[in-house]
Scaffold this active site. Structure first.
Site, PDB file in Angstrom:
ATOM      1  N   ARG A 176       0.586  -0.995  -0.228  1.00 54.44           N
ATOM      2  CA  ARG A 176       0.045  -0.026   0.140  1.00 54.44           C
ATOM      3  C   ARG A 176       1.121   0.497   0.009  1.00 54.44           C
ATOM      4  NH1 ARG A 176      -4.689  -2.743   3.965  1.00 54.44           N
ATOM      5  NH2 ARG A 176      -6.130  -3.070   2.326  1.00 54.44           N
ATOM      6  N   GLY A 201     -12.849  -3.858  -0.409  1.00 58.45           N
ATOM      7  CA  GLY A 201     -15.027  -3.614   0.057  1.00 58.45           C
ATOM      8  C   GLY A 201     -14.999  -2.769  -1.097  1.00 58.45           C
ATOM      9  N   LYS A 254     -19.311 -18.543  -0.079  1.00 61.48           N
ATOM     10  CA  LYS A 254     -21.167 -18.176  -0.228  1.00 61.48           C
ATOM     11  C   LYS A 254     -21.697 -17.847  -0.856  1.00 61.48           C
ATOM     12  CE  LYS A 254     -21.176 -19.330   4.708  1.00 61.48           C
ATOM     13  NZ  LYS A 254     -21.464 -18.539   6.420  1.00 61.48           N
ATOM     14  N   GLY A 266     -11.813  -9.591  -2.967  1.00 61.81           N
ATOM     15  CA  GLY A 266     -12.056 -10.895  -1.922  1.00 61.81           C
ATOM     16  C   GLY A 266     -10.305 -11.333  -1.671  1.00 61.81           C
TER      17      GLY A 266
HETATM   18  P1  AMP Z   1     -15.114 -15.106  -0.092  1.00 57.53           P
HETATM   19  O1  AMP Z   1     -14.645 -14.451   0.417  1.00 57.53           O
HETATM   20  O2  AMP Z   1     -16.617 -15.341  -0.201  1.00 57.53           O
HETATM   21  O3  AMP Z   1     -14.027 -14.669  -1.618  1.00 57.53           O
HETATM   22  O4  AMP Z   1     -14.422 -16.604   0.377  1.00 57.53           O
HETATM   23  C1  AMP Z   1     -13.059 -17.292   0.162  1.00 57.53           C
HETATM   24  C2  AMP Z   1     -13.456 -18.430   1.561  1.00 57.53           C
HETATM   25  O5  AMP Z   1     -13.712 -19.470   0.482  1.00 57.53           O
HETATM   26  C3  AMP Z   1     -11.558 -18.975   1.153  1.00 57.53           C
HETATM   27  O6  AMP Z   1     -11.234 -18.717   2.312  1.00 57.53           O
HETATM   28  C4  AMP Z   1     -12.436 -20.398   0.536  1.00 57.53           C
HETATM   29  O7  AMP Z   1     -11.106 -20.842   1.490  1.00 57.53           O
HETATM   30  C5  AMP Z   1     -13.344 -20.478   1.226  1.00 57.53           C
HETATM   31  N1  AMP Z   1     -13.900 -21.835  -0.099  1.00 57.53           N
HETATM   32  C6  AMP Z   1     -13.748 -21.406  -2.047  1.00 57.53           C
HETATM   33  N2  AMP Z   1     -14.112 -22.729  -2.092  1.00 57.53           N
HETATM   34  C7  AMP Z   1     -14.809 -23.782  -0.186  1.00 57.53           C
HETATM   35  C8  AMP Z   1     -15.460 -24.931  -0.538  1.00 57.53           C
HETATM   36  N3  AMP Z   1     -15.637 -25.377  -1.832  1.00 57.53           N
HETATM   37  N4  AMP Z   1     -15.594 -25.365   0.050  1.00 57.53           N
HETATM   38  C9  AMP Z   1     -15.158 -24.067   2.175  1.00 57.53           C
HETATM   39  N5  AMP Z   1     -14.523 -22.814   1.967  1.00 57.53           N
HETATM   40  C10 AMP Z   1     -14.130 -22.690   0.253  1.00 57.53           C
END
Ligand code: AMP
Length: 395
Positions: free
Chosen positions: A35, A376, A197, A353
């Site tokens: 940064r 964000g 999710k 992310g």
């Molecule tokens: P996000 O912040 O929503 O982009 O989520 C990122 C997180 O999703 C990471 O820490 C990954 O380990 C997790 N992730 C990705 N694929 C899977 C999966 N199949 N099952 C559980 N967690 C997952």
């Protein structure tokens, strides 16, 4: 968009809102200098044009003054990274701050103390913002990472400047990269959405489905679709409450002529750990006792074919639990395919992310066209929101 080139900095004192919210270890050493490095071009430009810089930033989330979050601790490191002696002022507002700022000569740089030692900063307090505005004659916002916050130094301060305010070069680059995907993208346009999710990605999916030709859905989100389509998810992450949403999305994609791509096979583990026993399943047939944690080899091939034919590529979210080396193949392969497309002339943006963390971890940061510095802020931009920090510069 008013940029640095539109402003005459000669003998002017520029207040530059930077994002020096750097990670620190227990010994208060900076563990990632990205940064600070990212702010260097803007600072160098202003100095080269005969101006001086008053730098404003926050560091961490202090509750009032906290010694460990004082910029005094890292001022030498910041000077080293910027390759320029940076002076320090132990407050950011009031007579002492104003007189220190006023005494700056052209070519000098002054960093004010952590803005968030004052609770008025995050409240966007008008008087506090006005006080900050007295530190200089020009306002430059170069802090993309906080542009989605209507804080005093990121948004409200800009109201005290009419035409003498502009985008810093980092903010300009971030906004241009988003434009290249959201408004000026060359077709075929692809978004790769991964992560854990569906529920946390709905607004981004809704916004992107209006813009893209192809959408790859990966990561833990997939299994809500598996369930919605009548498949078996085993122990995989799944949000049954969102099955109807998943079906609606499939419908919407069809109506909008957006090609949706899911993994066909997945790598599952018998426990949620790197050393879990592995088994490959059809995405619709994951057995009980197994948790799908990565895209399988057939999916990797299928995704590669889609990725290399697209001219504009956005990547948000890993395609598996990339933190476990044994379940990172899908995420690494996607990165490699995007790198290949980029070499062939496609524009690729990684942002918002954990995909940024993944790209850095696997040392692919130089293979992408642009990697966003703002989590964000990038997410909200992809959701189609106009960020307050950007709106106030354009007023
Ligand atoms: P996000 O912040 O929503 O982009 O989520 C990122 C997180 O999703 C990471 O820490 C990954 O380990 C997790 N992730 C990705 N694929 C899977 C999966 N199949 N099952 C559980 N967690 C997952």
């Amino acid at each position: 968009m008013r940029t640095l080139k539109d402003i005459n900095f000669k003998n002017q004192r520029a207040i530059v809102r930077v994002d020096f919210n750097v990670p620190l270890n227990e010994d208060l050493q900076v563990t990632d200098t990205t940064r600070v490095k990212a702010a260097k071009p803007t600072i160098d430009y202003i100095l080269s044009k005969g101006g001086s810089c008053v730098l404003l930033s926050h560091l961490g989330r202090p509750n009032g003054f906290e010694q460990s979050l004082s910029f005094q601790n890292i001022i030498d490191k910041i000077s080293e990274i910027l390759e320029h002696k940076v002076l320090f002022c132990k407050t950011c507002i009031g007579p002492e701050a104003e007189s220190k700022a006023a005494s700056l000569l052209s070519g000098q740089v002054l960093l004010m103390e952590n803005l968030r030692f004052n609770q008025e900063e995050t409240k966007g307090d008008l008087l506090f913002s006005k006080g900050l505005s007295k530190l200089g004659t020009i306002f430059v916002n170069d802090a993309f990472g906080t542009a989605h916050r209507a804080h005093a130094s990121t948004t409200i301060i800009a109201n005290f400047f009419q035409n003498n305010k502009c985008f810093g070069s980092l903010l300009e680059k971030e906004v241009m990269a988003i434009e290249k995907v959201m408004n000026d993208g060359i077709s075929p346009i692809l978004a790769i959405l991964g992560g854990a999710k569906v529920s946390t990605k709905i607004t981004i999916i809704e916004s992107l489905i209006e813009k893209v030709n192809h959408l790859i859905i990966g990561g833990g989100m997939v299994y809500t679709f598996t369930k919605a389509l009548g498949g078996k998810v085993g122990n995989s992450i799944c949000e049954p409450d969102y099955c109807n949403y998943a079906l609606d999305l499939i419908d919407k994609a069809k109506k909008k002529n957006v090609s949706l791509h899911f993994p066909v096979d997945v790598v599952a583990g018998n426990t949620f750990s790197n050393n879990a026993k592995q088994k490959i399943f059809d995405v619709m047939e994951i057995e009980n006792g197994w948790e799908a944690m990565d895209a399988g080899p057939e999916s990797i091939k299928k995704f590669h074919e889609v990725i290399i034919k697209c001219k504009t590529i956005l990547w948000n979210g890993p395609l598996g639990v990339f933190e476990f080396p044994n379940f990172s193949a899908g995420t690494i392969a996607a990165g490699k395919s995007i790198a290949e497309a980029t070499i062939n002339g496609s524009f690729s943006l990684v942002g918002g992310g954990d995909s940024v963390a993944a790209v850095k971890k696997f040392k692919m940061d130089n293979d992408m066209s642009y990697i966003s510095t703002g989590g964000g802020a990038m997410l909200e931009s992809l959701e189609g929101k106009i960020l307050p920090g950007i709106a106030s510069l354009n007023k």
